[in-house]
Motif scaffolding. Structure first.
Motif, PDB file in Angstrom:
ATOM      1  N   SER A 198      -8.654  -4.752  -4.053  1.00 50.66           N
ATOM      2  CA  SER A 198      -9.435  -4.981  -3.923  1.00 50.66           C
ATOM      3  C   SER A 198      -9.024  -6.060  -5.251  1.00 50.66           C
ATOM      4  O   SER A 198      -9.299  -7.246  -5.126  1.00 50.66           O
ATOM      5  CB  SER A 198      -9.710  -3.724  -4.451  1.00 50.66           C
ATOM      6  N   HIS A 199      -8.273  -5.779  -6.137  1.00 47.20           N
ATOM      7  CA  HIS A 199      -8.194  -6.457  -7.631  1.00 47.20           C
ATOM      8  C   HIS A 199      -7.018  -7.811  -7.124  1.00 47.20           C
ATOM      9  O   HIS A 199      -7.046  -9.290  -7.777  1.00 47.20           O
ATOM     10  CB  HIS A 199      -6.999  -5.887  -8.158  1.00 47.20           C
TER      11      HIS A 199
ATOM     12  N   PHE B  99      -6.138   1.168  -2.463  1.00 44.86           N
ATOM     13  CA  PHE B  99      -7.309   0.931  -2.140  1.00 44.86           C
ATOM     14  C   PHE B  99      -7.663  -0.419  -3.628  1.00 44.86           C
ATOM     15  O   PHE B  99      -8.508  -1.505  -3.532  1.00 44.86           O
ATOM     16  CB  PHE B  99      -8.674   1.585  -2.087  1.00 44.86           C
ATOM     17  N   LYS B 100      -7.829   0.055  -4.516  1.00 43.42           N
ATOM     18  CA  LYS B 100      -8.221  -0.377  -6.199  1.00 43.42           C
ATOM     19  C   LYS B 100      -7.239  -1.752  -6.548  1.00 43.42           C
ATOM     20  O   LYS B 100      -7.994  -2.708  -6.597  1.00 43.42           O
ATOM     21  CB  LYS B 100      -8.205   0.330  -7.156  1.00 43.42           C
TER      22      LYS B 100
ATOM     23  N   ARG C 278      -7.197  -8.975  -3.960  1.00 44.91           N
ATOM     24  CA  ARG C 278      -8.012 -10.161  -3.431  1.00 44.91           C
ATOM     25  C   ARG C 278      -9.184 -10.605  -4.024  1.00 44.91           C
ATOM     26  O   ARG C 278      -9.437 -11.732  -3.764  1.00 44.91           O
ATOM     27  CB  ARG C 278      -8.586  -8.867  -2.168  1.00 44.91           C
ATOM     28  N   ARG C 279      -9.457 -10.308  -5.253  1.00 46.25           N
ATOM     29  CA  ARG C 279     -10.482 -11.014  -6.209  1.00 46.25           C
ATOM     30  C   ARG C 279      -9.128 -12.526  -6.463  1.00 46.25           C
ATOM     31  O   ARG C 279     -10.125 -13.309  -7.312  1.00 46.25           O
ATOM     32  CB  ARG C 279     -10.562  -9.880  -7.569  1.00 46.25           C
TER      33      ARG C 279
ATOM     34  N   GLN D 193       1.106  -1.226   0.412  1.00 44.44           N
ATOM     35  CA  GLN D 193       0.053  -0.558  -0.601  1.00 44.44           C
ATOM     36  C   GLN D 193       1.058   1.334  -0.010  1.00 44.44           C
ATOM     37  O   GLN D 193       0.534   2.404  -0.621  1.00 44.44           O
ATOM     38  CB  GLN D 193      -0.691  -0.162   1.154  1.00 44.44           C
TER      39      GLN D 193
END
Length: 1635
Positions: A368-369, A364-365, A371-372, A353
């Protein structure tokens, strides 16, 4: 010939008597003519009798031969007095009549002789009496003559002396004597005449007797001959009897020999049976031991296995625990690794981060990517794992299936030929399956047979059936090989060579043997069976019939399927009289392949016992079988019928005729008919009109039916031989489902079953079938078929239908349907008018509705039949009905009593039903419209039974009740009531009014209470609701008794059990005047005025008490009578409950006891010899059980209501005036009656403690002690109760500790009662707990027992004596309990009491006053320990037992004033004994005592230093001893006795060996002391240990002594022991003179 005056002394036979035992009258003896007439009459009778006797004797020659001696008596009398002579031939011919005549004449002669002898004897006796009377008459005449002469001389003498009075008296006496003399002369004359006549008669008798003397001699000779014949006959009979007795004796001996032989045989047989039984027993024991050994071995193996199993489980548990611990450790490691990984990931995420933020992107984006992507990766990995698992599962299944197929192939490997060649059935089914699935047909060369089967289905079916029949053994063997496994591997392999039968075995005889062998076997079996079957005789009756009854009676296997196994169990019951045996013989030959019977012979069965038989049926062919299972019993064989039935169709219709009734043209109605199949096989059905033909489908094309028909016929073939195709079809996995699907498709897709259908006729078009006309009916089901009726033309219509079935074995069923079509424009919607139930002479109305379907108005005329015109009417008689409208007609029905006679054709007398046809005539219409009137006509009579009532006598103070039955003969309920009742009559219930149901009988109570004493005669009138009257005649007599009761009815309040309710009444004597109290209607029935007695007669076992029962009441007075009601439980019920309670307690206790308890029970049994004590305890236990049972029943009491009528009889007079036990004459008409209503309820308050006992027994309590008992009280009623208590004796021993004022509903309170007796007394009081619902009485019992303890000490002082300091001495005494209860005691020393510390703060007693110087607690030890001790300190003294107490004296320093007081305290309150303990201690072994006290008994608190042993002699000093001697001189002239004192010198017993064993004492100056008048004995001496000597000192004043002065002298007393001690003895002497 003897003279007439003498008695004839000839021997005569006993005179005959008539029926009454009296001799014949004298007239027959004295009159010759009468004698001849009687002789002729007797002769005629005897002839008739003897003829009959002779006929009887001729008929029975045996009787004539044996009874010869008796017959000779009748035939011995000849016609002439001489002996018999030889008769001529003519006489021989007429021998029989002559013999009868001779017998009659002989009998007549003997009777004449007897009569003559009797008459002569009587006449002789009469002559003797007449002569005696004649002599007596002569004597009296002489005496009277002499008296007459004497009286004449006296008359002359008195006349000379002019004594006229004496002359008159003597003349009267002379006249009397003259009259007597004349009477005697007349008597003499009469006696002479009678004597003369008697003598004449006697002479005639003698003449007659002389004439018959020859006959008498003949009779005597014949009697002698008869006696000789009798003796000969007797001797012959005796010989016969002796021969018979000898023969009987020989028979008896023969029977004895036979019985001995039989007994010997029975003994041998019994011995053989015993030996056989012993042998069997030994064999059984052997087998039993072997079986038990096997069982024990099996148990040991099971135990080892269970032990191993437990060991494995323990190991598994330990392993599981270790695994759990390891897993926990691993889990903790994984959790730690996870936390570390999470922290690391979090740090990496934060670093990423920060890196992303440093690059200027969106952090944040990015996260999230990331984690996906991680989630998708995880899903992909999971999917791949799942795919792998699925592949592994599929592969494992495939391998498993292959292994199963391989194993199945190995097990079911068919022969090589069968494997190489496919059967026709398999090829056929494969072709059919391929054809149905639409596949191409196989090669024609390979399936040419299949095509041929398609072209010819019937031939294909036949071939398939024949092939299945041929393949049946192979299929069966295949199934057996499939189910069985070889015990040895490789035994059934293909290379195993089959067994071939040897040649010699092939040449053997057949199984049954030759014909001769069969005959021998049959004879042997018959002989064995005849020996097995025995007759059974019990109690003299032989059993005949079936020995065993079967339950059920028939074995029926119904609706079986081939290949399945069926089992049924039957029970055989022994129906004989005694023991019987049962053995299975078997089943019939044609059933042995299908039936197996499992029967284990149970051995001997008693009468009524049963055994079970299991019958197993495995059908192999589909056909009915019948036979029986045979058994053999000891009394014969029997069999149980057996039947096996296949599935069949059992079809039936619920009715054969359907009647639609009448319907108008154009209407439609329907009815249903039910087709029921009660069998286990279903079939197809079709309902057709009876005129249509029905044919099975067999004319269709071959191509269309090739597949369907083959399947259909296959099903039919399977229905015939399912067993043949079972093996082949079972190999097909879906054969059953395929068969069911084909059947369903066949019924759905097939065309109509009939090939030819005819057009129905017009008549059948009106009655037709509904929607359901065909279908399938399953087993045990039913189908409803509707039938419709649509009338088109007026008239009656009929139709006939048939039900045909596909199963050719089911017969065709037929049924008919009928209906009537009407075309009437007028009709009655209600053709049956029901008037229900009607009474005679009552009017009933109803309306009849008439409708019209015509489009024009019509005229109607209503007509009633001729017989009912007097009872029924239709109004109006004529009317009009409009078009398409309706009208109503009023119907009036008034039945008369003549209805049964007027309308016989329409009225049924038995059922009382009236069916009256009514007619409606329509104008211009020939057919009338009718309807029927229904009614049930009944009577309205009420009957009173009895028709008259007599109440009898009744007092004016009571009422008599009698029951009257009121019977309703009507079919309708009726209201009734008794009206116009007199004042003295009452009718219950409901005052004589009510409703009585049809044909019901009510019981009414008629109460009669007269108002005054008179006769009553009246009638009671009962009226019904229709105003009919029924009368009842009554009569009674009213009585006014002399006594009356103030109350004739007492209603007690609801009284609890064992509570008492008291009521009072008076017996009043109001009888003051006799004329005012007539008892009845007659004026003579009056009661006397005076004391009148009464007596109450109580019913037996009634809980009623009346006081007084008997008494007397004076006129105008009254007597008080108390009536008490105390409800109790029946003694029998309480006793039964008391007996059941120990049984329940015994069942509740454990069944096993430990060894200690058993030993204790044995001790108790050994001590059971104490008879009276044990009996007393048993009685007390029974009383306690009785009270407990009584309390239990009282708690569960549901209430009771009793009504008692106590008669009080009344009698005139006082009870005291009767003599002894003489009863009074009570009048039954004056009896008074007292009615008691006694309701008993459960007690509102019950005792729940101590098993519900209301007796509180404190037992024996010591006087002065207090015992407390608690009683639990429970309120059982639904409301709160206020409690009040009765007052106990304030001076009594009982005291109520707590008094609860209120007890709530359902709650329990504890009541405490104490018992503290103050004296020895047996106390008893009753404590009543009073509530508004009743009183509970508690009985308080207790006995006060005085605590009596005796002490073995003579006084109250226990002197321990002298002891060396720091040594101890002990002594003992006893206390004995002389009371009857145990006593708790405790020993207390005053030196150890708590109040001693406060007492020591006061001044010493020697400083206060002289008398108080004696203190019970003296010197104590310096160490603080008690100088005295007692053992035991506390305990319990049993009754009659004694307790030893040991007192130990242990001083620690020298003192002469050791003392203490020991108190014996009972029950921690009462001081029973006070014992003063004394003792002295010295440092040395000698002591001196006996002088006057010179110091105080209290020691100083300063510590006296111990003396040094080395300087002990230097420290010695003189110890003073004072002796005061008082010389009492009352008279100076006479010398007085010397004054004496004593000194004790002693040596202390000690255990110290170092001390000197003896002590020497000596007194100095004895001479000088004697000069002063003192005398001392002894002056010196020696003492051993424990010895004490007394020195006696006496003093007599010398002559020169001055009595007014005191004499004081001293001397030295030396004691030598372990040390030397010197005592200065001071003597003080006084002379005391009298005043």
């Amino acid at each position: 010939m003897e003279p007439p005056g003498r008695a004839v002394a000839t021997e005569r036979p006993r005179p005959q008597t008539d029926g009454l035992g009296a001799p014949p009258p004298k007239s027959c003896l004295l009159s010759p003519r009468m004698e001849e007439g009687a002789g002729l009459f007797l002769h005629k009778e005897l002839v008739d009798d003897l003829v009959e006797d002779e006929a009887d004797e001729l008929e029975d020659p045996k009787f004539e031969t044996e009874c010869g001696p008796l017959g000779t008596e009748n035939t011995a009398a000849p016609h002439h007095p001489c002996p018999r002579k030889e008769r001529s031939p003519d006489a021989q011919k007429a021998r029989t009549p002559t013999t009868v005549r001779d017998r009659v004449q002989a009998c007549q002669l003997r009777r004449s002789l007897d009569l003559l002898d009797r008459a002569q004897e009587e006449k002789d006796l009469f002559l003797q009496k007449t002569r005696e009377e004649l002599c007596a008459c002569h004597h009296r005449m002489d005496v009277l003559s002499k008296q007459q002469a004497s009286v004449a001389a006296q008359v002359a003498q008195e006349r000379k002396s002019s004594n006229m009075a004496a002359v008159g008296r003597l003349q009267a006496a002379s006249r009397r004597l003259h009259l007597e003399l004349e009477g005697e002369r007349d008597l003499h004359a009469r006696l002479g005449t009678v004597l003369q006549e008697s003598e004449n008669t006697m002479w005639h008798l003698e003449v007659k007797k002389g004439q018959l003397e020859g006959v008498r001699k003949c009779n005597r000779e014949e009697a002698k001959a008869r006696e000789g014949f009798l003796r000969a006959h007797t001797a012959q009979q005796l010989r016969r009897e002796e021969e018979a007795s000898g023969k009987a004796e020989r028979n008896r001996r023969l029977r004895i020999r036979r019985s001995l032989h039989t007994q010997r045989e029975l003994g041998l047989r019994h011995q053989k049976l015993v030996e056989d039984a012993q042998k069997n027993h030994r064999v059984a024991v052997k087998f039993l031991k072997a079986s038990l050994g096997r069982i024990r071995e099996r148990e040991r193996q099971e135990e080892l296995e269970s032990h191993e199993h437990l060991q494995r489980r323990m190991e598994a548990v330990l392993a599981l625990k270790n695994s759990i611990a390891t897993n926990r450790e691993t889990l903790r490691k994984f959790q730690a690794w996870g936390r570390a990984r999470a922290e690391q990931e979090e740090q990496q995420a934060q670093a990423e981060q920060q890196a992303v933020l440093a690059q200027g992107r969106d952090a944040f984006k990015h996260l999230s990517h990331q984690r996906r992507r991680q989630e998708l990766e995880a899903q992909r990995r999971a999917f791949e794992e799942e795919q792998k698992l699925r592949k592994q599962e599929i592969v494992s299944r495939i391998l498993k299936e292959e292994a199963q197929e391989e194993s199945l192939r190995k097990r079911q490997r068919p022969p090589a030929k069968a494997t190489a060649l496919r059967t026709l059935r398999d090829r056929t089914w494969s072709y059919i399956a391929a054809f149905c699935e639409g596949k191409a047909a196989p090669v024609a060369t390979r399936h040419s047979l299949d095509l041929q089967a398609v072209m010819d289905p019937m031939s294909l079916l036949l071939k398939a059936s024949s092939e299945s029949m041929q393949m049946m053994p192979a299929a069966t063997n295949l199934e057996e090989e499939t189910l069985a496994e070889p015990e040895i591997p490789g035994l059934w392999s293909e290379d195993h060579r089959q067994y071939q039968v040897p040649k010699e075995d092939m040449d053997r005889k057949p199984v049954g043997g030759t014909k001769m062998d069969k005959d021998i076997l049959a004879c042997t079996l018959e002989r064995l069976r005849s020996g097995v079957v025995h007759k059974q005789v019990a109690s003299g009756r032989e059993f005949k019939g079936r020995p065993f009854n079967s339950k059920p009676e028939h074995i029926h296997f119904k609706d079986f399927d081939v290949g399945k196994v069926y089992k049924k169990k039957i029970t055989l019951i022994n129906a004989t009289y005694t023991l019987n045996y049962c053995k299975l013989v078997g089943v019939e030959q044609h059933l042995r392949d299908f039936i197996r019977v499992d029967f284990d012979p149970p051995g001997p069965l008693s009468a009524g016992m049963s055994c079970e038989v299991l019958v197993t049926f495995k059908p192999m062919i589909n056909r009915d079988l019948e036979g029986s299972v045979s058994f053999l019993a000891q009394t014969g064989g029997f069999s149980v019928p057996l039947k096996c039935s296949t599935k069949k169709c059992s079809l039936s219709l619920d009715k054969k005729l359907i009647s639609f009734g009448s319907y108008v043209v154009g209407e439609t109605t329907s009815r249903t008919i039910t087709l029921t199949n009660a069998g286990g096989l279903g079939t197809a059905f079709q309902v057709l009109p009876a005129s249509e033909p029905f044919e099975l489908e067999d004319s269709q094309s071959v191509l269309k039916v090739s597949s369907l028909y083959t399947l259909e016929d296959r099903n039919l073939t399977l229905g015939v031989s399912d067993t043949l195709l079972e093996a082949s079809t079972s190999s097909l996995p879906g054969s059953q489902s395929q068969k069911e699907s084909v059947q369903s498709e066949e019924l759905k897709g097939a065309p109509t079953a009939s090939g030819v259908v005819t057009i129905p006729s017009e008549a059948q078009a009106e009655i037709m079938l509904g929607e359901v006309t065909e279908g399938e009916i399953g087993p045990f089901s039913s189908v409803r078929v509707p039938v419709l009726f649509t009338p088109a033309l007026p008239g009656e219509v009929q139709a006939r239908f048939q039900v045909v079935f596909k199963n050719p074995q089911c017969p065709t069923l037929y049924f008919r349907a009928t209906g009537v079509a009407v075309d009437v424009p007028v009709w009655v919607p209600r053709p049956n008018v029901d008037l229900k139930i009607c009474m005679y002479d009552r009017l009933y109305q109803d309306s009849v509705l008439v409708r019209s379907r015509s489009k024009a108005a019509l005229r109607l005329r209503f007509e009633v039949c001729k017989e009912l015109r007097g009872h029924l009417e239709l109004l109006p008689e004529t009317g009009y009905i409009q078009a398409l409208a309706s009208c109503s007609v009023q119907l009036k029905f008034l039945p008369r009593q003549t209805l049964p006679e007027d309308a016989r054709n329409y009225f049924d007398k038995d059922s009382r039903v009236l069916e009256a046809p009514m007619t409606i005539w329509v104008a211009d219409q020939t057919k009338p419209v009718g309807f029927t009137v229904h009614a049930i006509v009944t009577t309205s009579d009420l009957e009173l039974r009895p028709s008259s009532v007599d109440f009898g006598y009744c007092t004016i103070y009571e009422a008599i009740r009698t029951s009257v039955s009121l019977c309703n003969h009507s079919l309708l309920p009726q209201e009734f009531g008794f009206v116009g009742l007199p004042k003295f009559i009452d009718i219950q219930p409901n005052d004589g009014f009510g409703t009585i149901l049809p044909l019901e009988t009510l019981q009414l109570d008629v109460l009669f209470q007269p108002t005054k004493a008179r006769e009553y005669s009246f009638q009671l009138v009962c009226k019904s609701e229709i105003n009919r009257c029924f009368k009842l005649s009554c009569q009674a007599v009213g009585v006014h008794p002399p006594l009356e009761l103030s109350h004739y009815q007492i209603k007690f309040a609801a009284t609890a059990l064992y509570d008492t309710s008291v009521a009072s009444l008076y017996v009043i004597n109001s009888h003051l005047a006799t004329s005012s109290l007539p008892r009845g209607a007659s004026p003579g029935d009056l009661c006397p005025v005076g004391p009148t007695s009464f007596e109450f007669l109580l019913p037996p076992d009634a809980p009623i008490a009346i006081s007084p029962l008997v008494g007397s009441v004076l006129p105008g007075k009254r007597c008080l009578v108390r009536v008490a009601f105390q409800p109790t439980l029946p003694h029998q019920l309480v006793s039964q409950e008391a007996l059941q309670t120990p049984n329940k307690e015994t069942q509740a206790k454990p069944l096993q006891k430990d060894a200690a308890t058993q030993r204790k029970d044995m001790k108790v049994q050994d001590q059971a010899g104490q008879g009276p004590t044990l009996q007393k305890q048993e009685l007390e236990a029974r009383a306690e059980e009785y009270q407990a049972a009584q309390a239990t029943l009282a708690r569960t009491f549901q209430g009771r209501f009793d009504k008692f009528v106590v008669p009080c009889v009344v009698a005139s007079g006082d009870v005291k005036d009767r003599n002894g036990l003489e009863p009074l004459s009570f009048s039954p008409h004056n009896t008074l009656y007292l009615e008691l209503w006694c309701p008993a309820v459960a007690p509102a308050i019950v005792v729940t403690s101590d098993r519900g006992k209301t007796i509180i027994n404190f037992g024996n309590i010591a006087v002065g002690q207090r015992s407390l008992k608690r009683v639990s009280l429970q309120n059982t009623c639904p409301e709160d109760l206020a409690l009040d208590f009765s007052v106990l004796n304030p001076r009594g021993p009982f005291f109520l500790v707590n008094t609860p004022s209120k007890l709530r509903a359902g709650k329990t309170r504890v009541l405490a009662v104490s018992f503290s007796p103050q004296e020895s007394v047996l106390a008893q009081e009753v404590l009543e707990i009073i509530t508004k619902r009743g009183t509970l009485a508690l009985t308080l019992l207790g006995a006060g027992v005085a605590s009596v303890i005796t002490c073995s000490l003579d006084g109250d002082v226990l002197d321990m004596g002298y002891v060396l300091a720091r040594e101890s001495v002990s002594t003992s005494f006893k206390l004995q309990n002389d009371s009857s209860l145990p006593i708790k005691f405790s020993m207390r020393l005053d030196s150890l009491s708590g109040s001693r510390a406060s007492a020591q703060q006061e001044l010493p007693k020697f400083l206060t006053s002289g008398p108080q110087r004696t203190d019970v607690v003296g010197t104590q030890n310096h160490s603080g320990q008690s100088v005295f001790s007692v053992v035991p300190v506390a305990g319990v003294l049993d009754p009659g037992r004694a307790q030893d107490f040991t007192v130990t004296f242990s001083p620690d320093h020298e003192s002469l004033y050791f003392s203490d007081q020991l108190q014996v305290v009972l029950f921690e309150k009462k001081v029973s004994h006070q014992i003063r303990l004394k003792g002295a201690a010295r440092e040395h072994m000698m002591f001196v005592e006996g002088g006057d006290p010179l110091d105080v008994p209290v020691e100083s608190l300063t510590v006296i230093p111990a003396s040094d042993p080395e300087h002990r002699e230097e420290a010695e000093e003189l110890k003073p001893v004072l002796l005061t001697l008082n010389y009492v001189q009352l008279d100076t002239h006479q010398p007085a006795p010397p004054a004496t004192r004593e000194l004790q010198v002693g040596c202390i017993r000690t255990t110290q060996p170092a001390l000197k064993k003896t002590v020497e004492f000596s007194l100095d100056g004895i001479t000088w002391l004697q000069h002063k008048g003192f005398s001392i004995e002894p002056a010196r001496g020696f003492l051993d240990r424990g010895q004490t000597k007394t020195i006696n000192v006496s003093w007599v004043p010398p002559a020169d002594f001055d009595p007014d002065q005191a004499l004081m002298v001293s001397t030295l007393l030396q004691l030598k022991g372990d040390v030397k001690e010197n005592y200065k003895v001071i003597f003080v002497a006084h002379v005391v003179t009298g005043l």
